[in-house]
Design an enzyme around this catalytic site. Structure first.
Site, short mmCIF file in Angstrom:
data_model
loop_
_atom_site.label_atom_id
_atom_site.label_comp_id
_atom_site.label_asym_id
_atom_site.label_seq_id
_atom_site.Cartn_x
_atom_site.Cartn_y
_atom_site.Cartn_z
CG ASP A 196 -1.70 -1.27 1.40
OD1 ASP A 196 -2.09 -1.86 0.37
OD2 ASP A 196 -1.91 -1.69 2.55
CD GLU A 240 -8.95 -1.87 -1.91
OE1 GLU A 240 -9.22 -1.95 -0.71
OE2 GLU A 240 -8.48 -2.83 -2.57
#
Length: 546
Positions: free
Chosen positions: A17, A189
């Site tokens: 991420d 997302e």
């Protein structure tokens, strides 16, 4: 100045991420740490080739306390940004992710220096995860996150929500607006906003964090939309090219070099060729991009347009290598070496000491391996497919509930543990326990009376009543062997061929259920409550290049 070749991944092992920011000639990447403490890893580079760990900012209880957080919860998807002399870090502390509900508490902390003491957190919201902060050219600041919808008749990934952040009142103001519902791939997302040539650009991740992962791009003249999708599809994905060495490509962030070139960082996975599992977890890679004439972005490189490449042509930056990491740590300092982390607790003195016995790391036995609260497990990331790890243990257990040793750990349901304990007759021994994750009730599954992978096993060896024990793990792709020694010279192999691939995202509950990566380290448990201690003289980790 010369063009460099960047080899992916730039952050090997569990570093998912990524969020990146450039400040003058310095580049900083923040990555998720989930249940590992301290929270958030920030790496620094000057040439995009060589990276060093410079900070784990969530390092005290006011910023992060994860005791009780389930596996693969904790710190998800930080966003690192910089504006007018201040670093800003947005992060989520996830308290639950099984079932229909997600408890996702989002916070903001800031600091003038990347490695300084970060401010006490400002609570933002809890409506979803993957939050980020955008600094608009007009001076406003905007907060975005995906919104989670728990209702049974709704898609749980319910789009991207935008809300203004007030730096004076230190809270979100105005009404939240859903500005983007995503593409047909869904599971939208990881939103990040940018400005370029009169447009607001919105990058998101879609398709889940497994093998259908992708990065999408949308744009609008107004920050609150409506946003139009890139007509040519994804910026980056490997979902339709399962033979590429970099898989699961998605969840990323854009940045520009001083010369105006645009690159992106993204998460990826490198599965083993046989079982197609990824013990190294989700890693961070970098790709070169190109803006099209009509103002859209695509990845370009040796793998092809919109595909993740192993080798990337870097910008014209002077080489800037850092000192190499130590292979062996002798615990001579009163500070834990930066390679190591522990699980969940903001109170490391409850589980370890570097001063109680000079030159040794002392672990204080607490709860069972796999506990969601306080367990003494200190470990470092696996960063190569093959490696050797070794430690020296001084441990005198008094009952069977006291164990310590060398562990290859993914989470409380996926591990291999070479441990020392004592039987009911007071005889000290070395043995192996493991949890396969397929056997949900077999938390500490003993191998000596069973079998694994079809092989009968008898792994227990007796040890002298007192004295040091040297333990070693040798990992070669999907195979693990443990060894022990009394003198540190002659080693005995424990006669078990262990399936190392279970220490991975995809094992057990499978893709999408686990988000971290393999660690190797030292552990001590005392479920009797007597807080027995185990002393470790050194820890050695050496990668083997295949």
């Amino acid at each position: 100045m010369s063009t460099s070749l960047i080899q992916n991944p730039i952050l090997a092992g569990f570093n998912p991420d990524p969020s990146i920011v450039r400040v003058a000639d310095d580049y900083y990447v923040a990555t998720s740490t989930f249940e590992w403490y301290p929270g958030v890893q920030i790496h620094h580079s000057k040439d995009l080739v060589n990276w060093r760990l410079v900070s784990r900012p969530l390092n005290r209880s006011s910023l992060l306390d994860m005791r009780g957080n389930p596996d693969s919860c904790g710190v998800w998807a930080p966003c690192l940004s910089y504006d007018k002399g201040m670093f800003y870090l947005i992060y989520t502390d996830v308290k639950r992710f099984d079932g229909n509900y997600k408890d996702t508490h989002n916070y903001l902390t800031s600091c003038e220096t990347i490695d300084g003491r970060w401010s006490d957190p400002v609570y933002m919201n809890s409506s979803g995860f993957d939050p980020s902060l955008f600094h608009d050219q007009n001076g406003k600041k905007w907060f975005v996150n995906m919104v989670w919808d728990y209702r049974h008749n709704k898609h749980p990934f319910a789009g991207v929500v935008l809300q203004e952040y007030c730096t004076v009142s230190k809270k979100l103001i105005g009404k939240a607006k859903n500005i983007f519902s995503g593409s047909k791939l869904a599971l939208t997302e990881a939103p990040h906003l940018y400005q370029r040539n009169g447009y607001y650009y919105l990058v998101t991740a879609e398709g889940g964090t497994g093998y259908n992962h992708a990065m999408t791009l949308a744009r609008s003249k107004n920050i609150d939309g409506p946003y139009e999708l890139d007509p040519d599809g994804f910026i980056l994905t490997a979902k339709d090219n399962q033979d590429l060495p970099l898989q699961r490509a998605g969840h990323g962030d854009l940045f520009d070099t001083p010369d105006g070139e645009t690159y992106l960082v993204h998460l990826c996975g490198r599965p083993l060729s046989g079982p197609r599992r990824s013990p190294l977890g989700r890693e961070t890679a970098i790709q070169k991009t190109q803006w099209t004439k009509d103002g859209w972005l695509k990845v370009i490189g040796e793998a092809g347009d919109r595909l993740p490449s192993l080798n990337v042509i870097g910008p014209n930056l002077p080489a800037h290598p850092w000192p190499k990491d130590d292979i062996q740590h002798d615990f001579d300092s009163e500070v834990l070496p930066s390679a190591f982390q522990w699980l969940r607790t903001p109170e490391p003195s409850d589980i370890m000491s570097l001063t109680a016995r000079k030159g040794w790391l002392r672990l204080i036995g607490k709860e069972s391996i796999g506990s969601l609260f306080t367990q003494a497990l200190v470990a470092r990331r696996q960063q190569s497919f093959s490696y050797v790890a070794e430690t020296c243990l001084d441990f005198s257990p008094e009952n069977f509930q006291q164990v310590a040793g060398l562990v290859c750990y993914y989470n409380g349901h996926k591990f291999h543990y070479c441990y020392v304990s004592v039987d009911d007759n007071g005889q000290r021994f070395v043995d192996i326990m493991q949890c396969n994750a397929e056997q949900s009730l077999a938390l500490n599954f003993p191998l000596r009376e069973g079998h694994i992978n079809g092989y009968e096993t008898d792994a227990r060896f007796t040890l002298p009543k007192q004295g040091k024990v040297f333990l070693r793990a040798e990992v070669n792709d999907d195979t693990l062997h443990f060894f022990f020694s009394i003198d540190g010279i002659e080693y005995t192999k424990l006669p078990v061929n262990l399936d190392y691939s279970i220490v991975s995202d995809e094992a057990g509950k499978g893709e999408g259920a686990s988000f971290t990566g393999a660690f190797v380290g030292m552990a001590c448990q005392d479920t009797s409550g007597m807080n027995v201690v185990a002393d470790f003289d050194y820890f050695k980790y050496e990668e083997i290049q295949s």
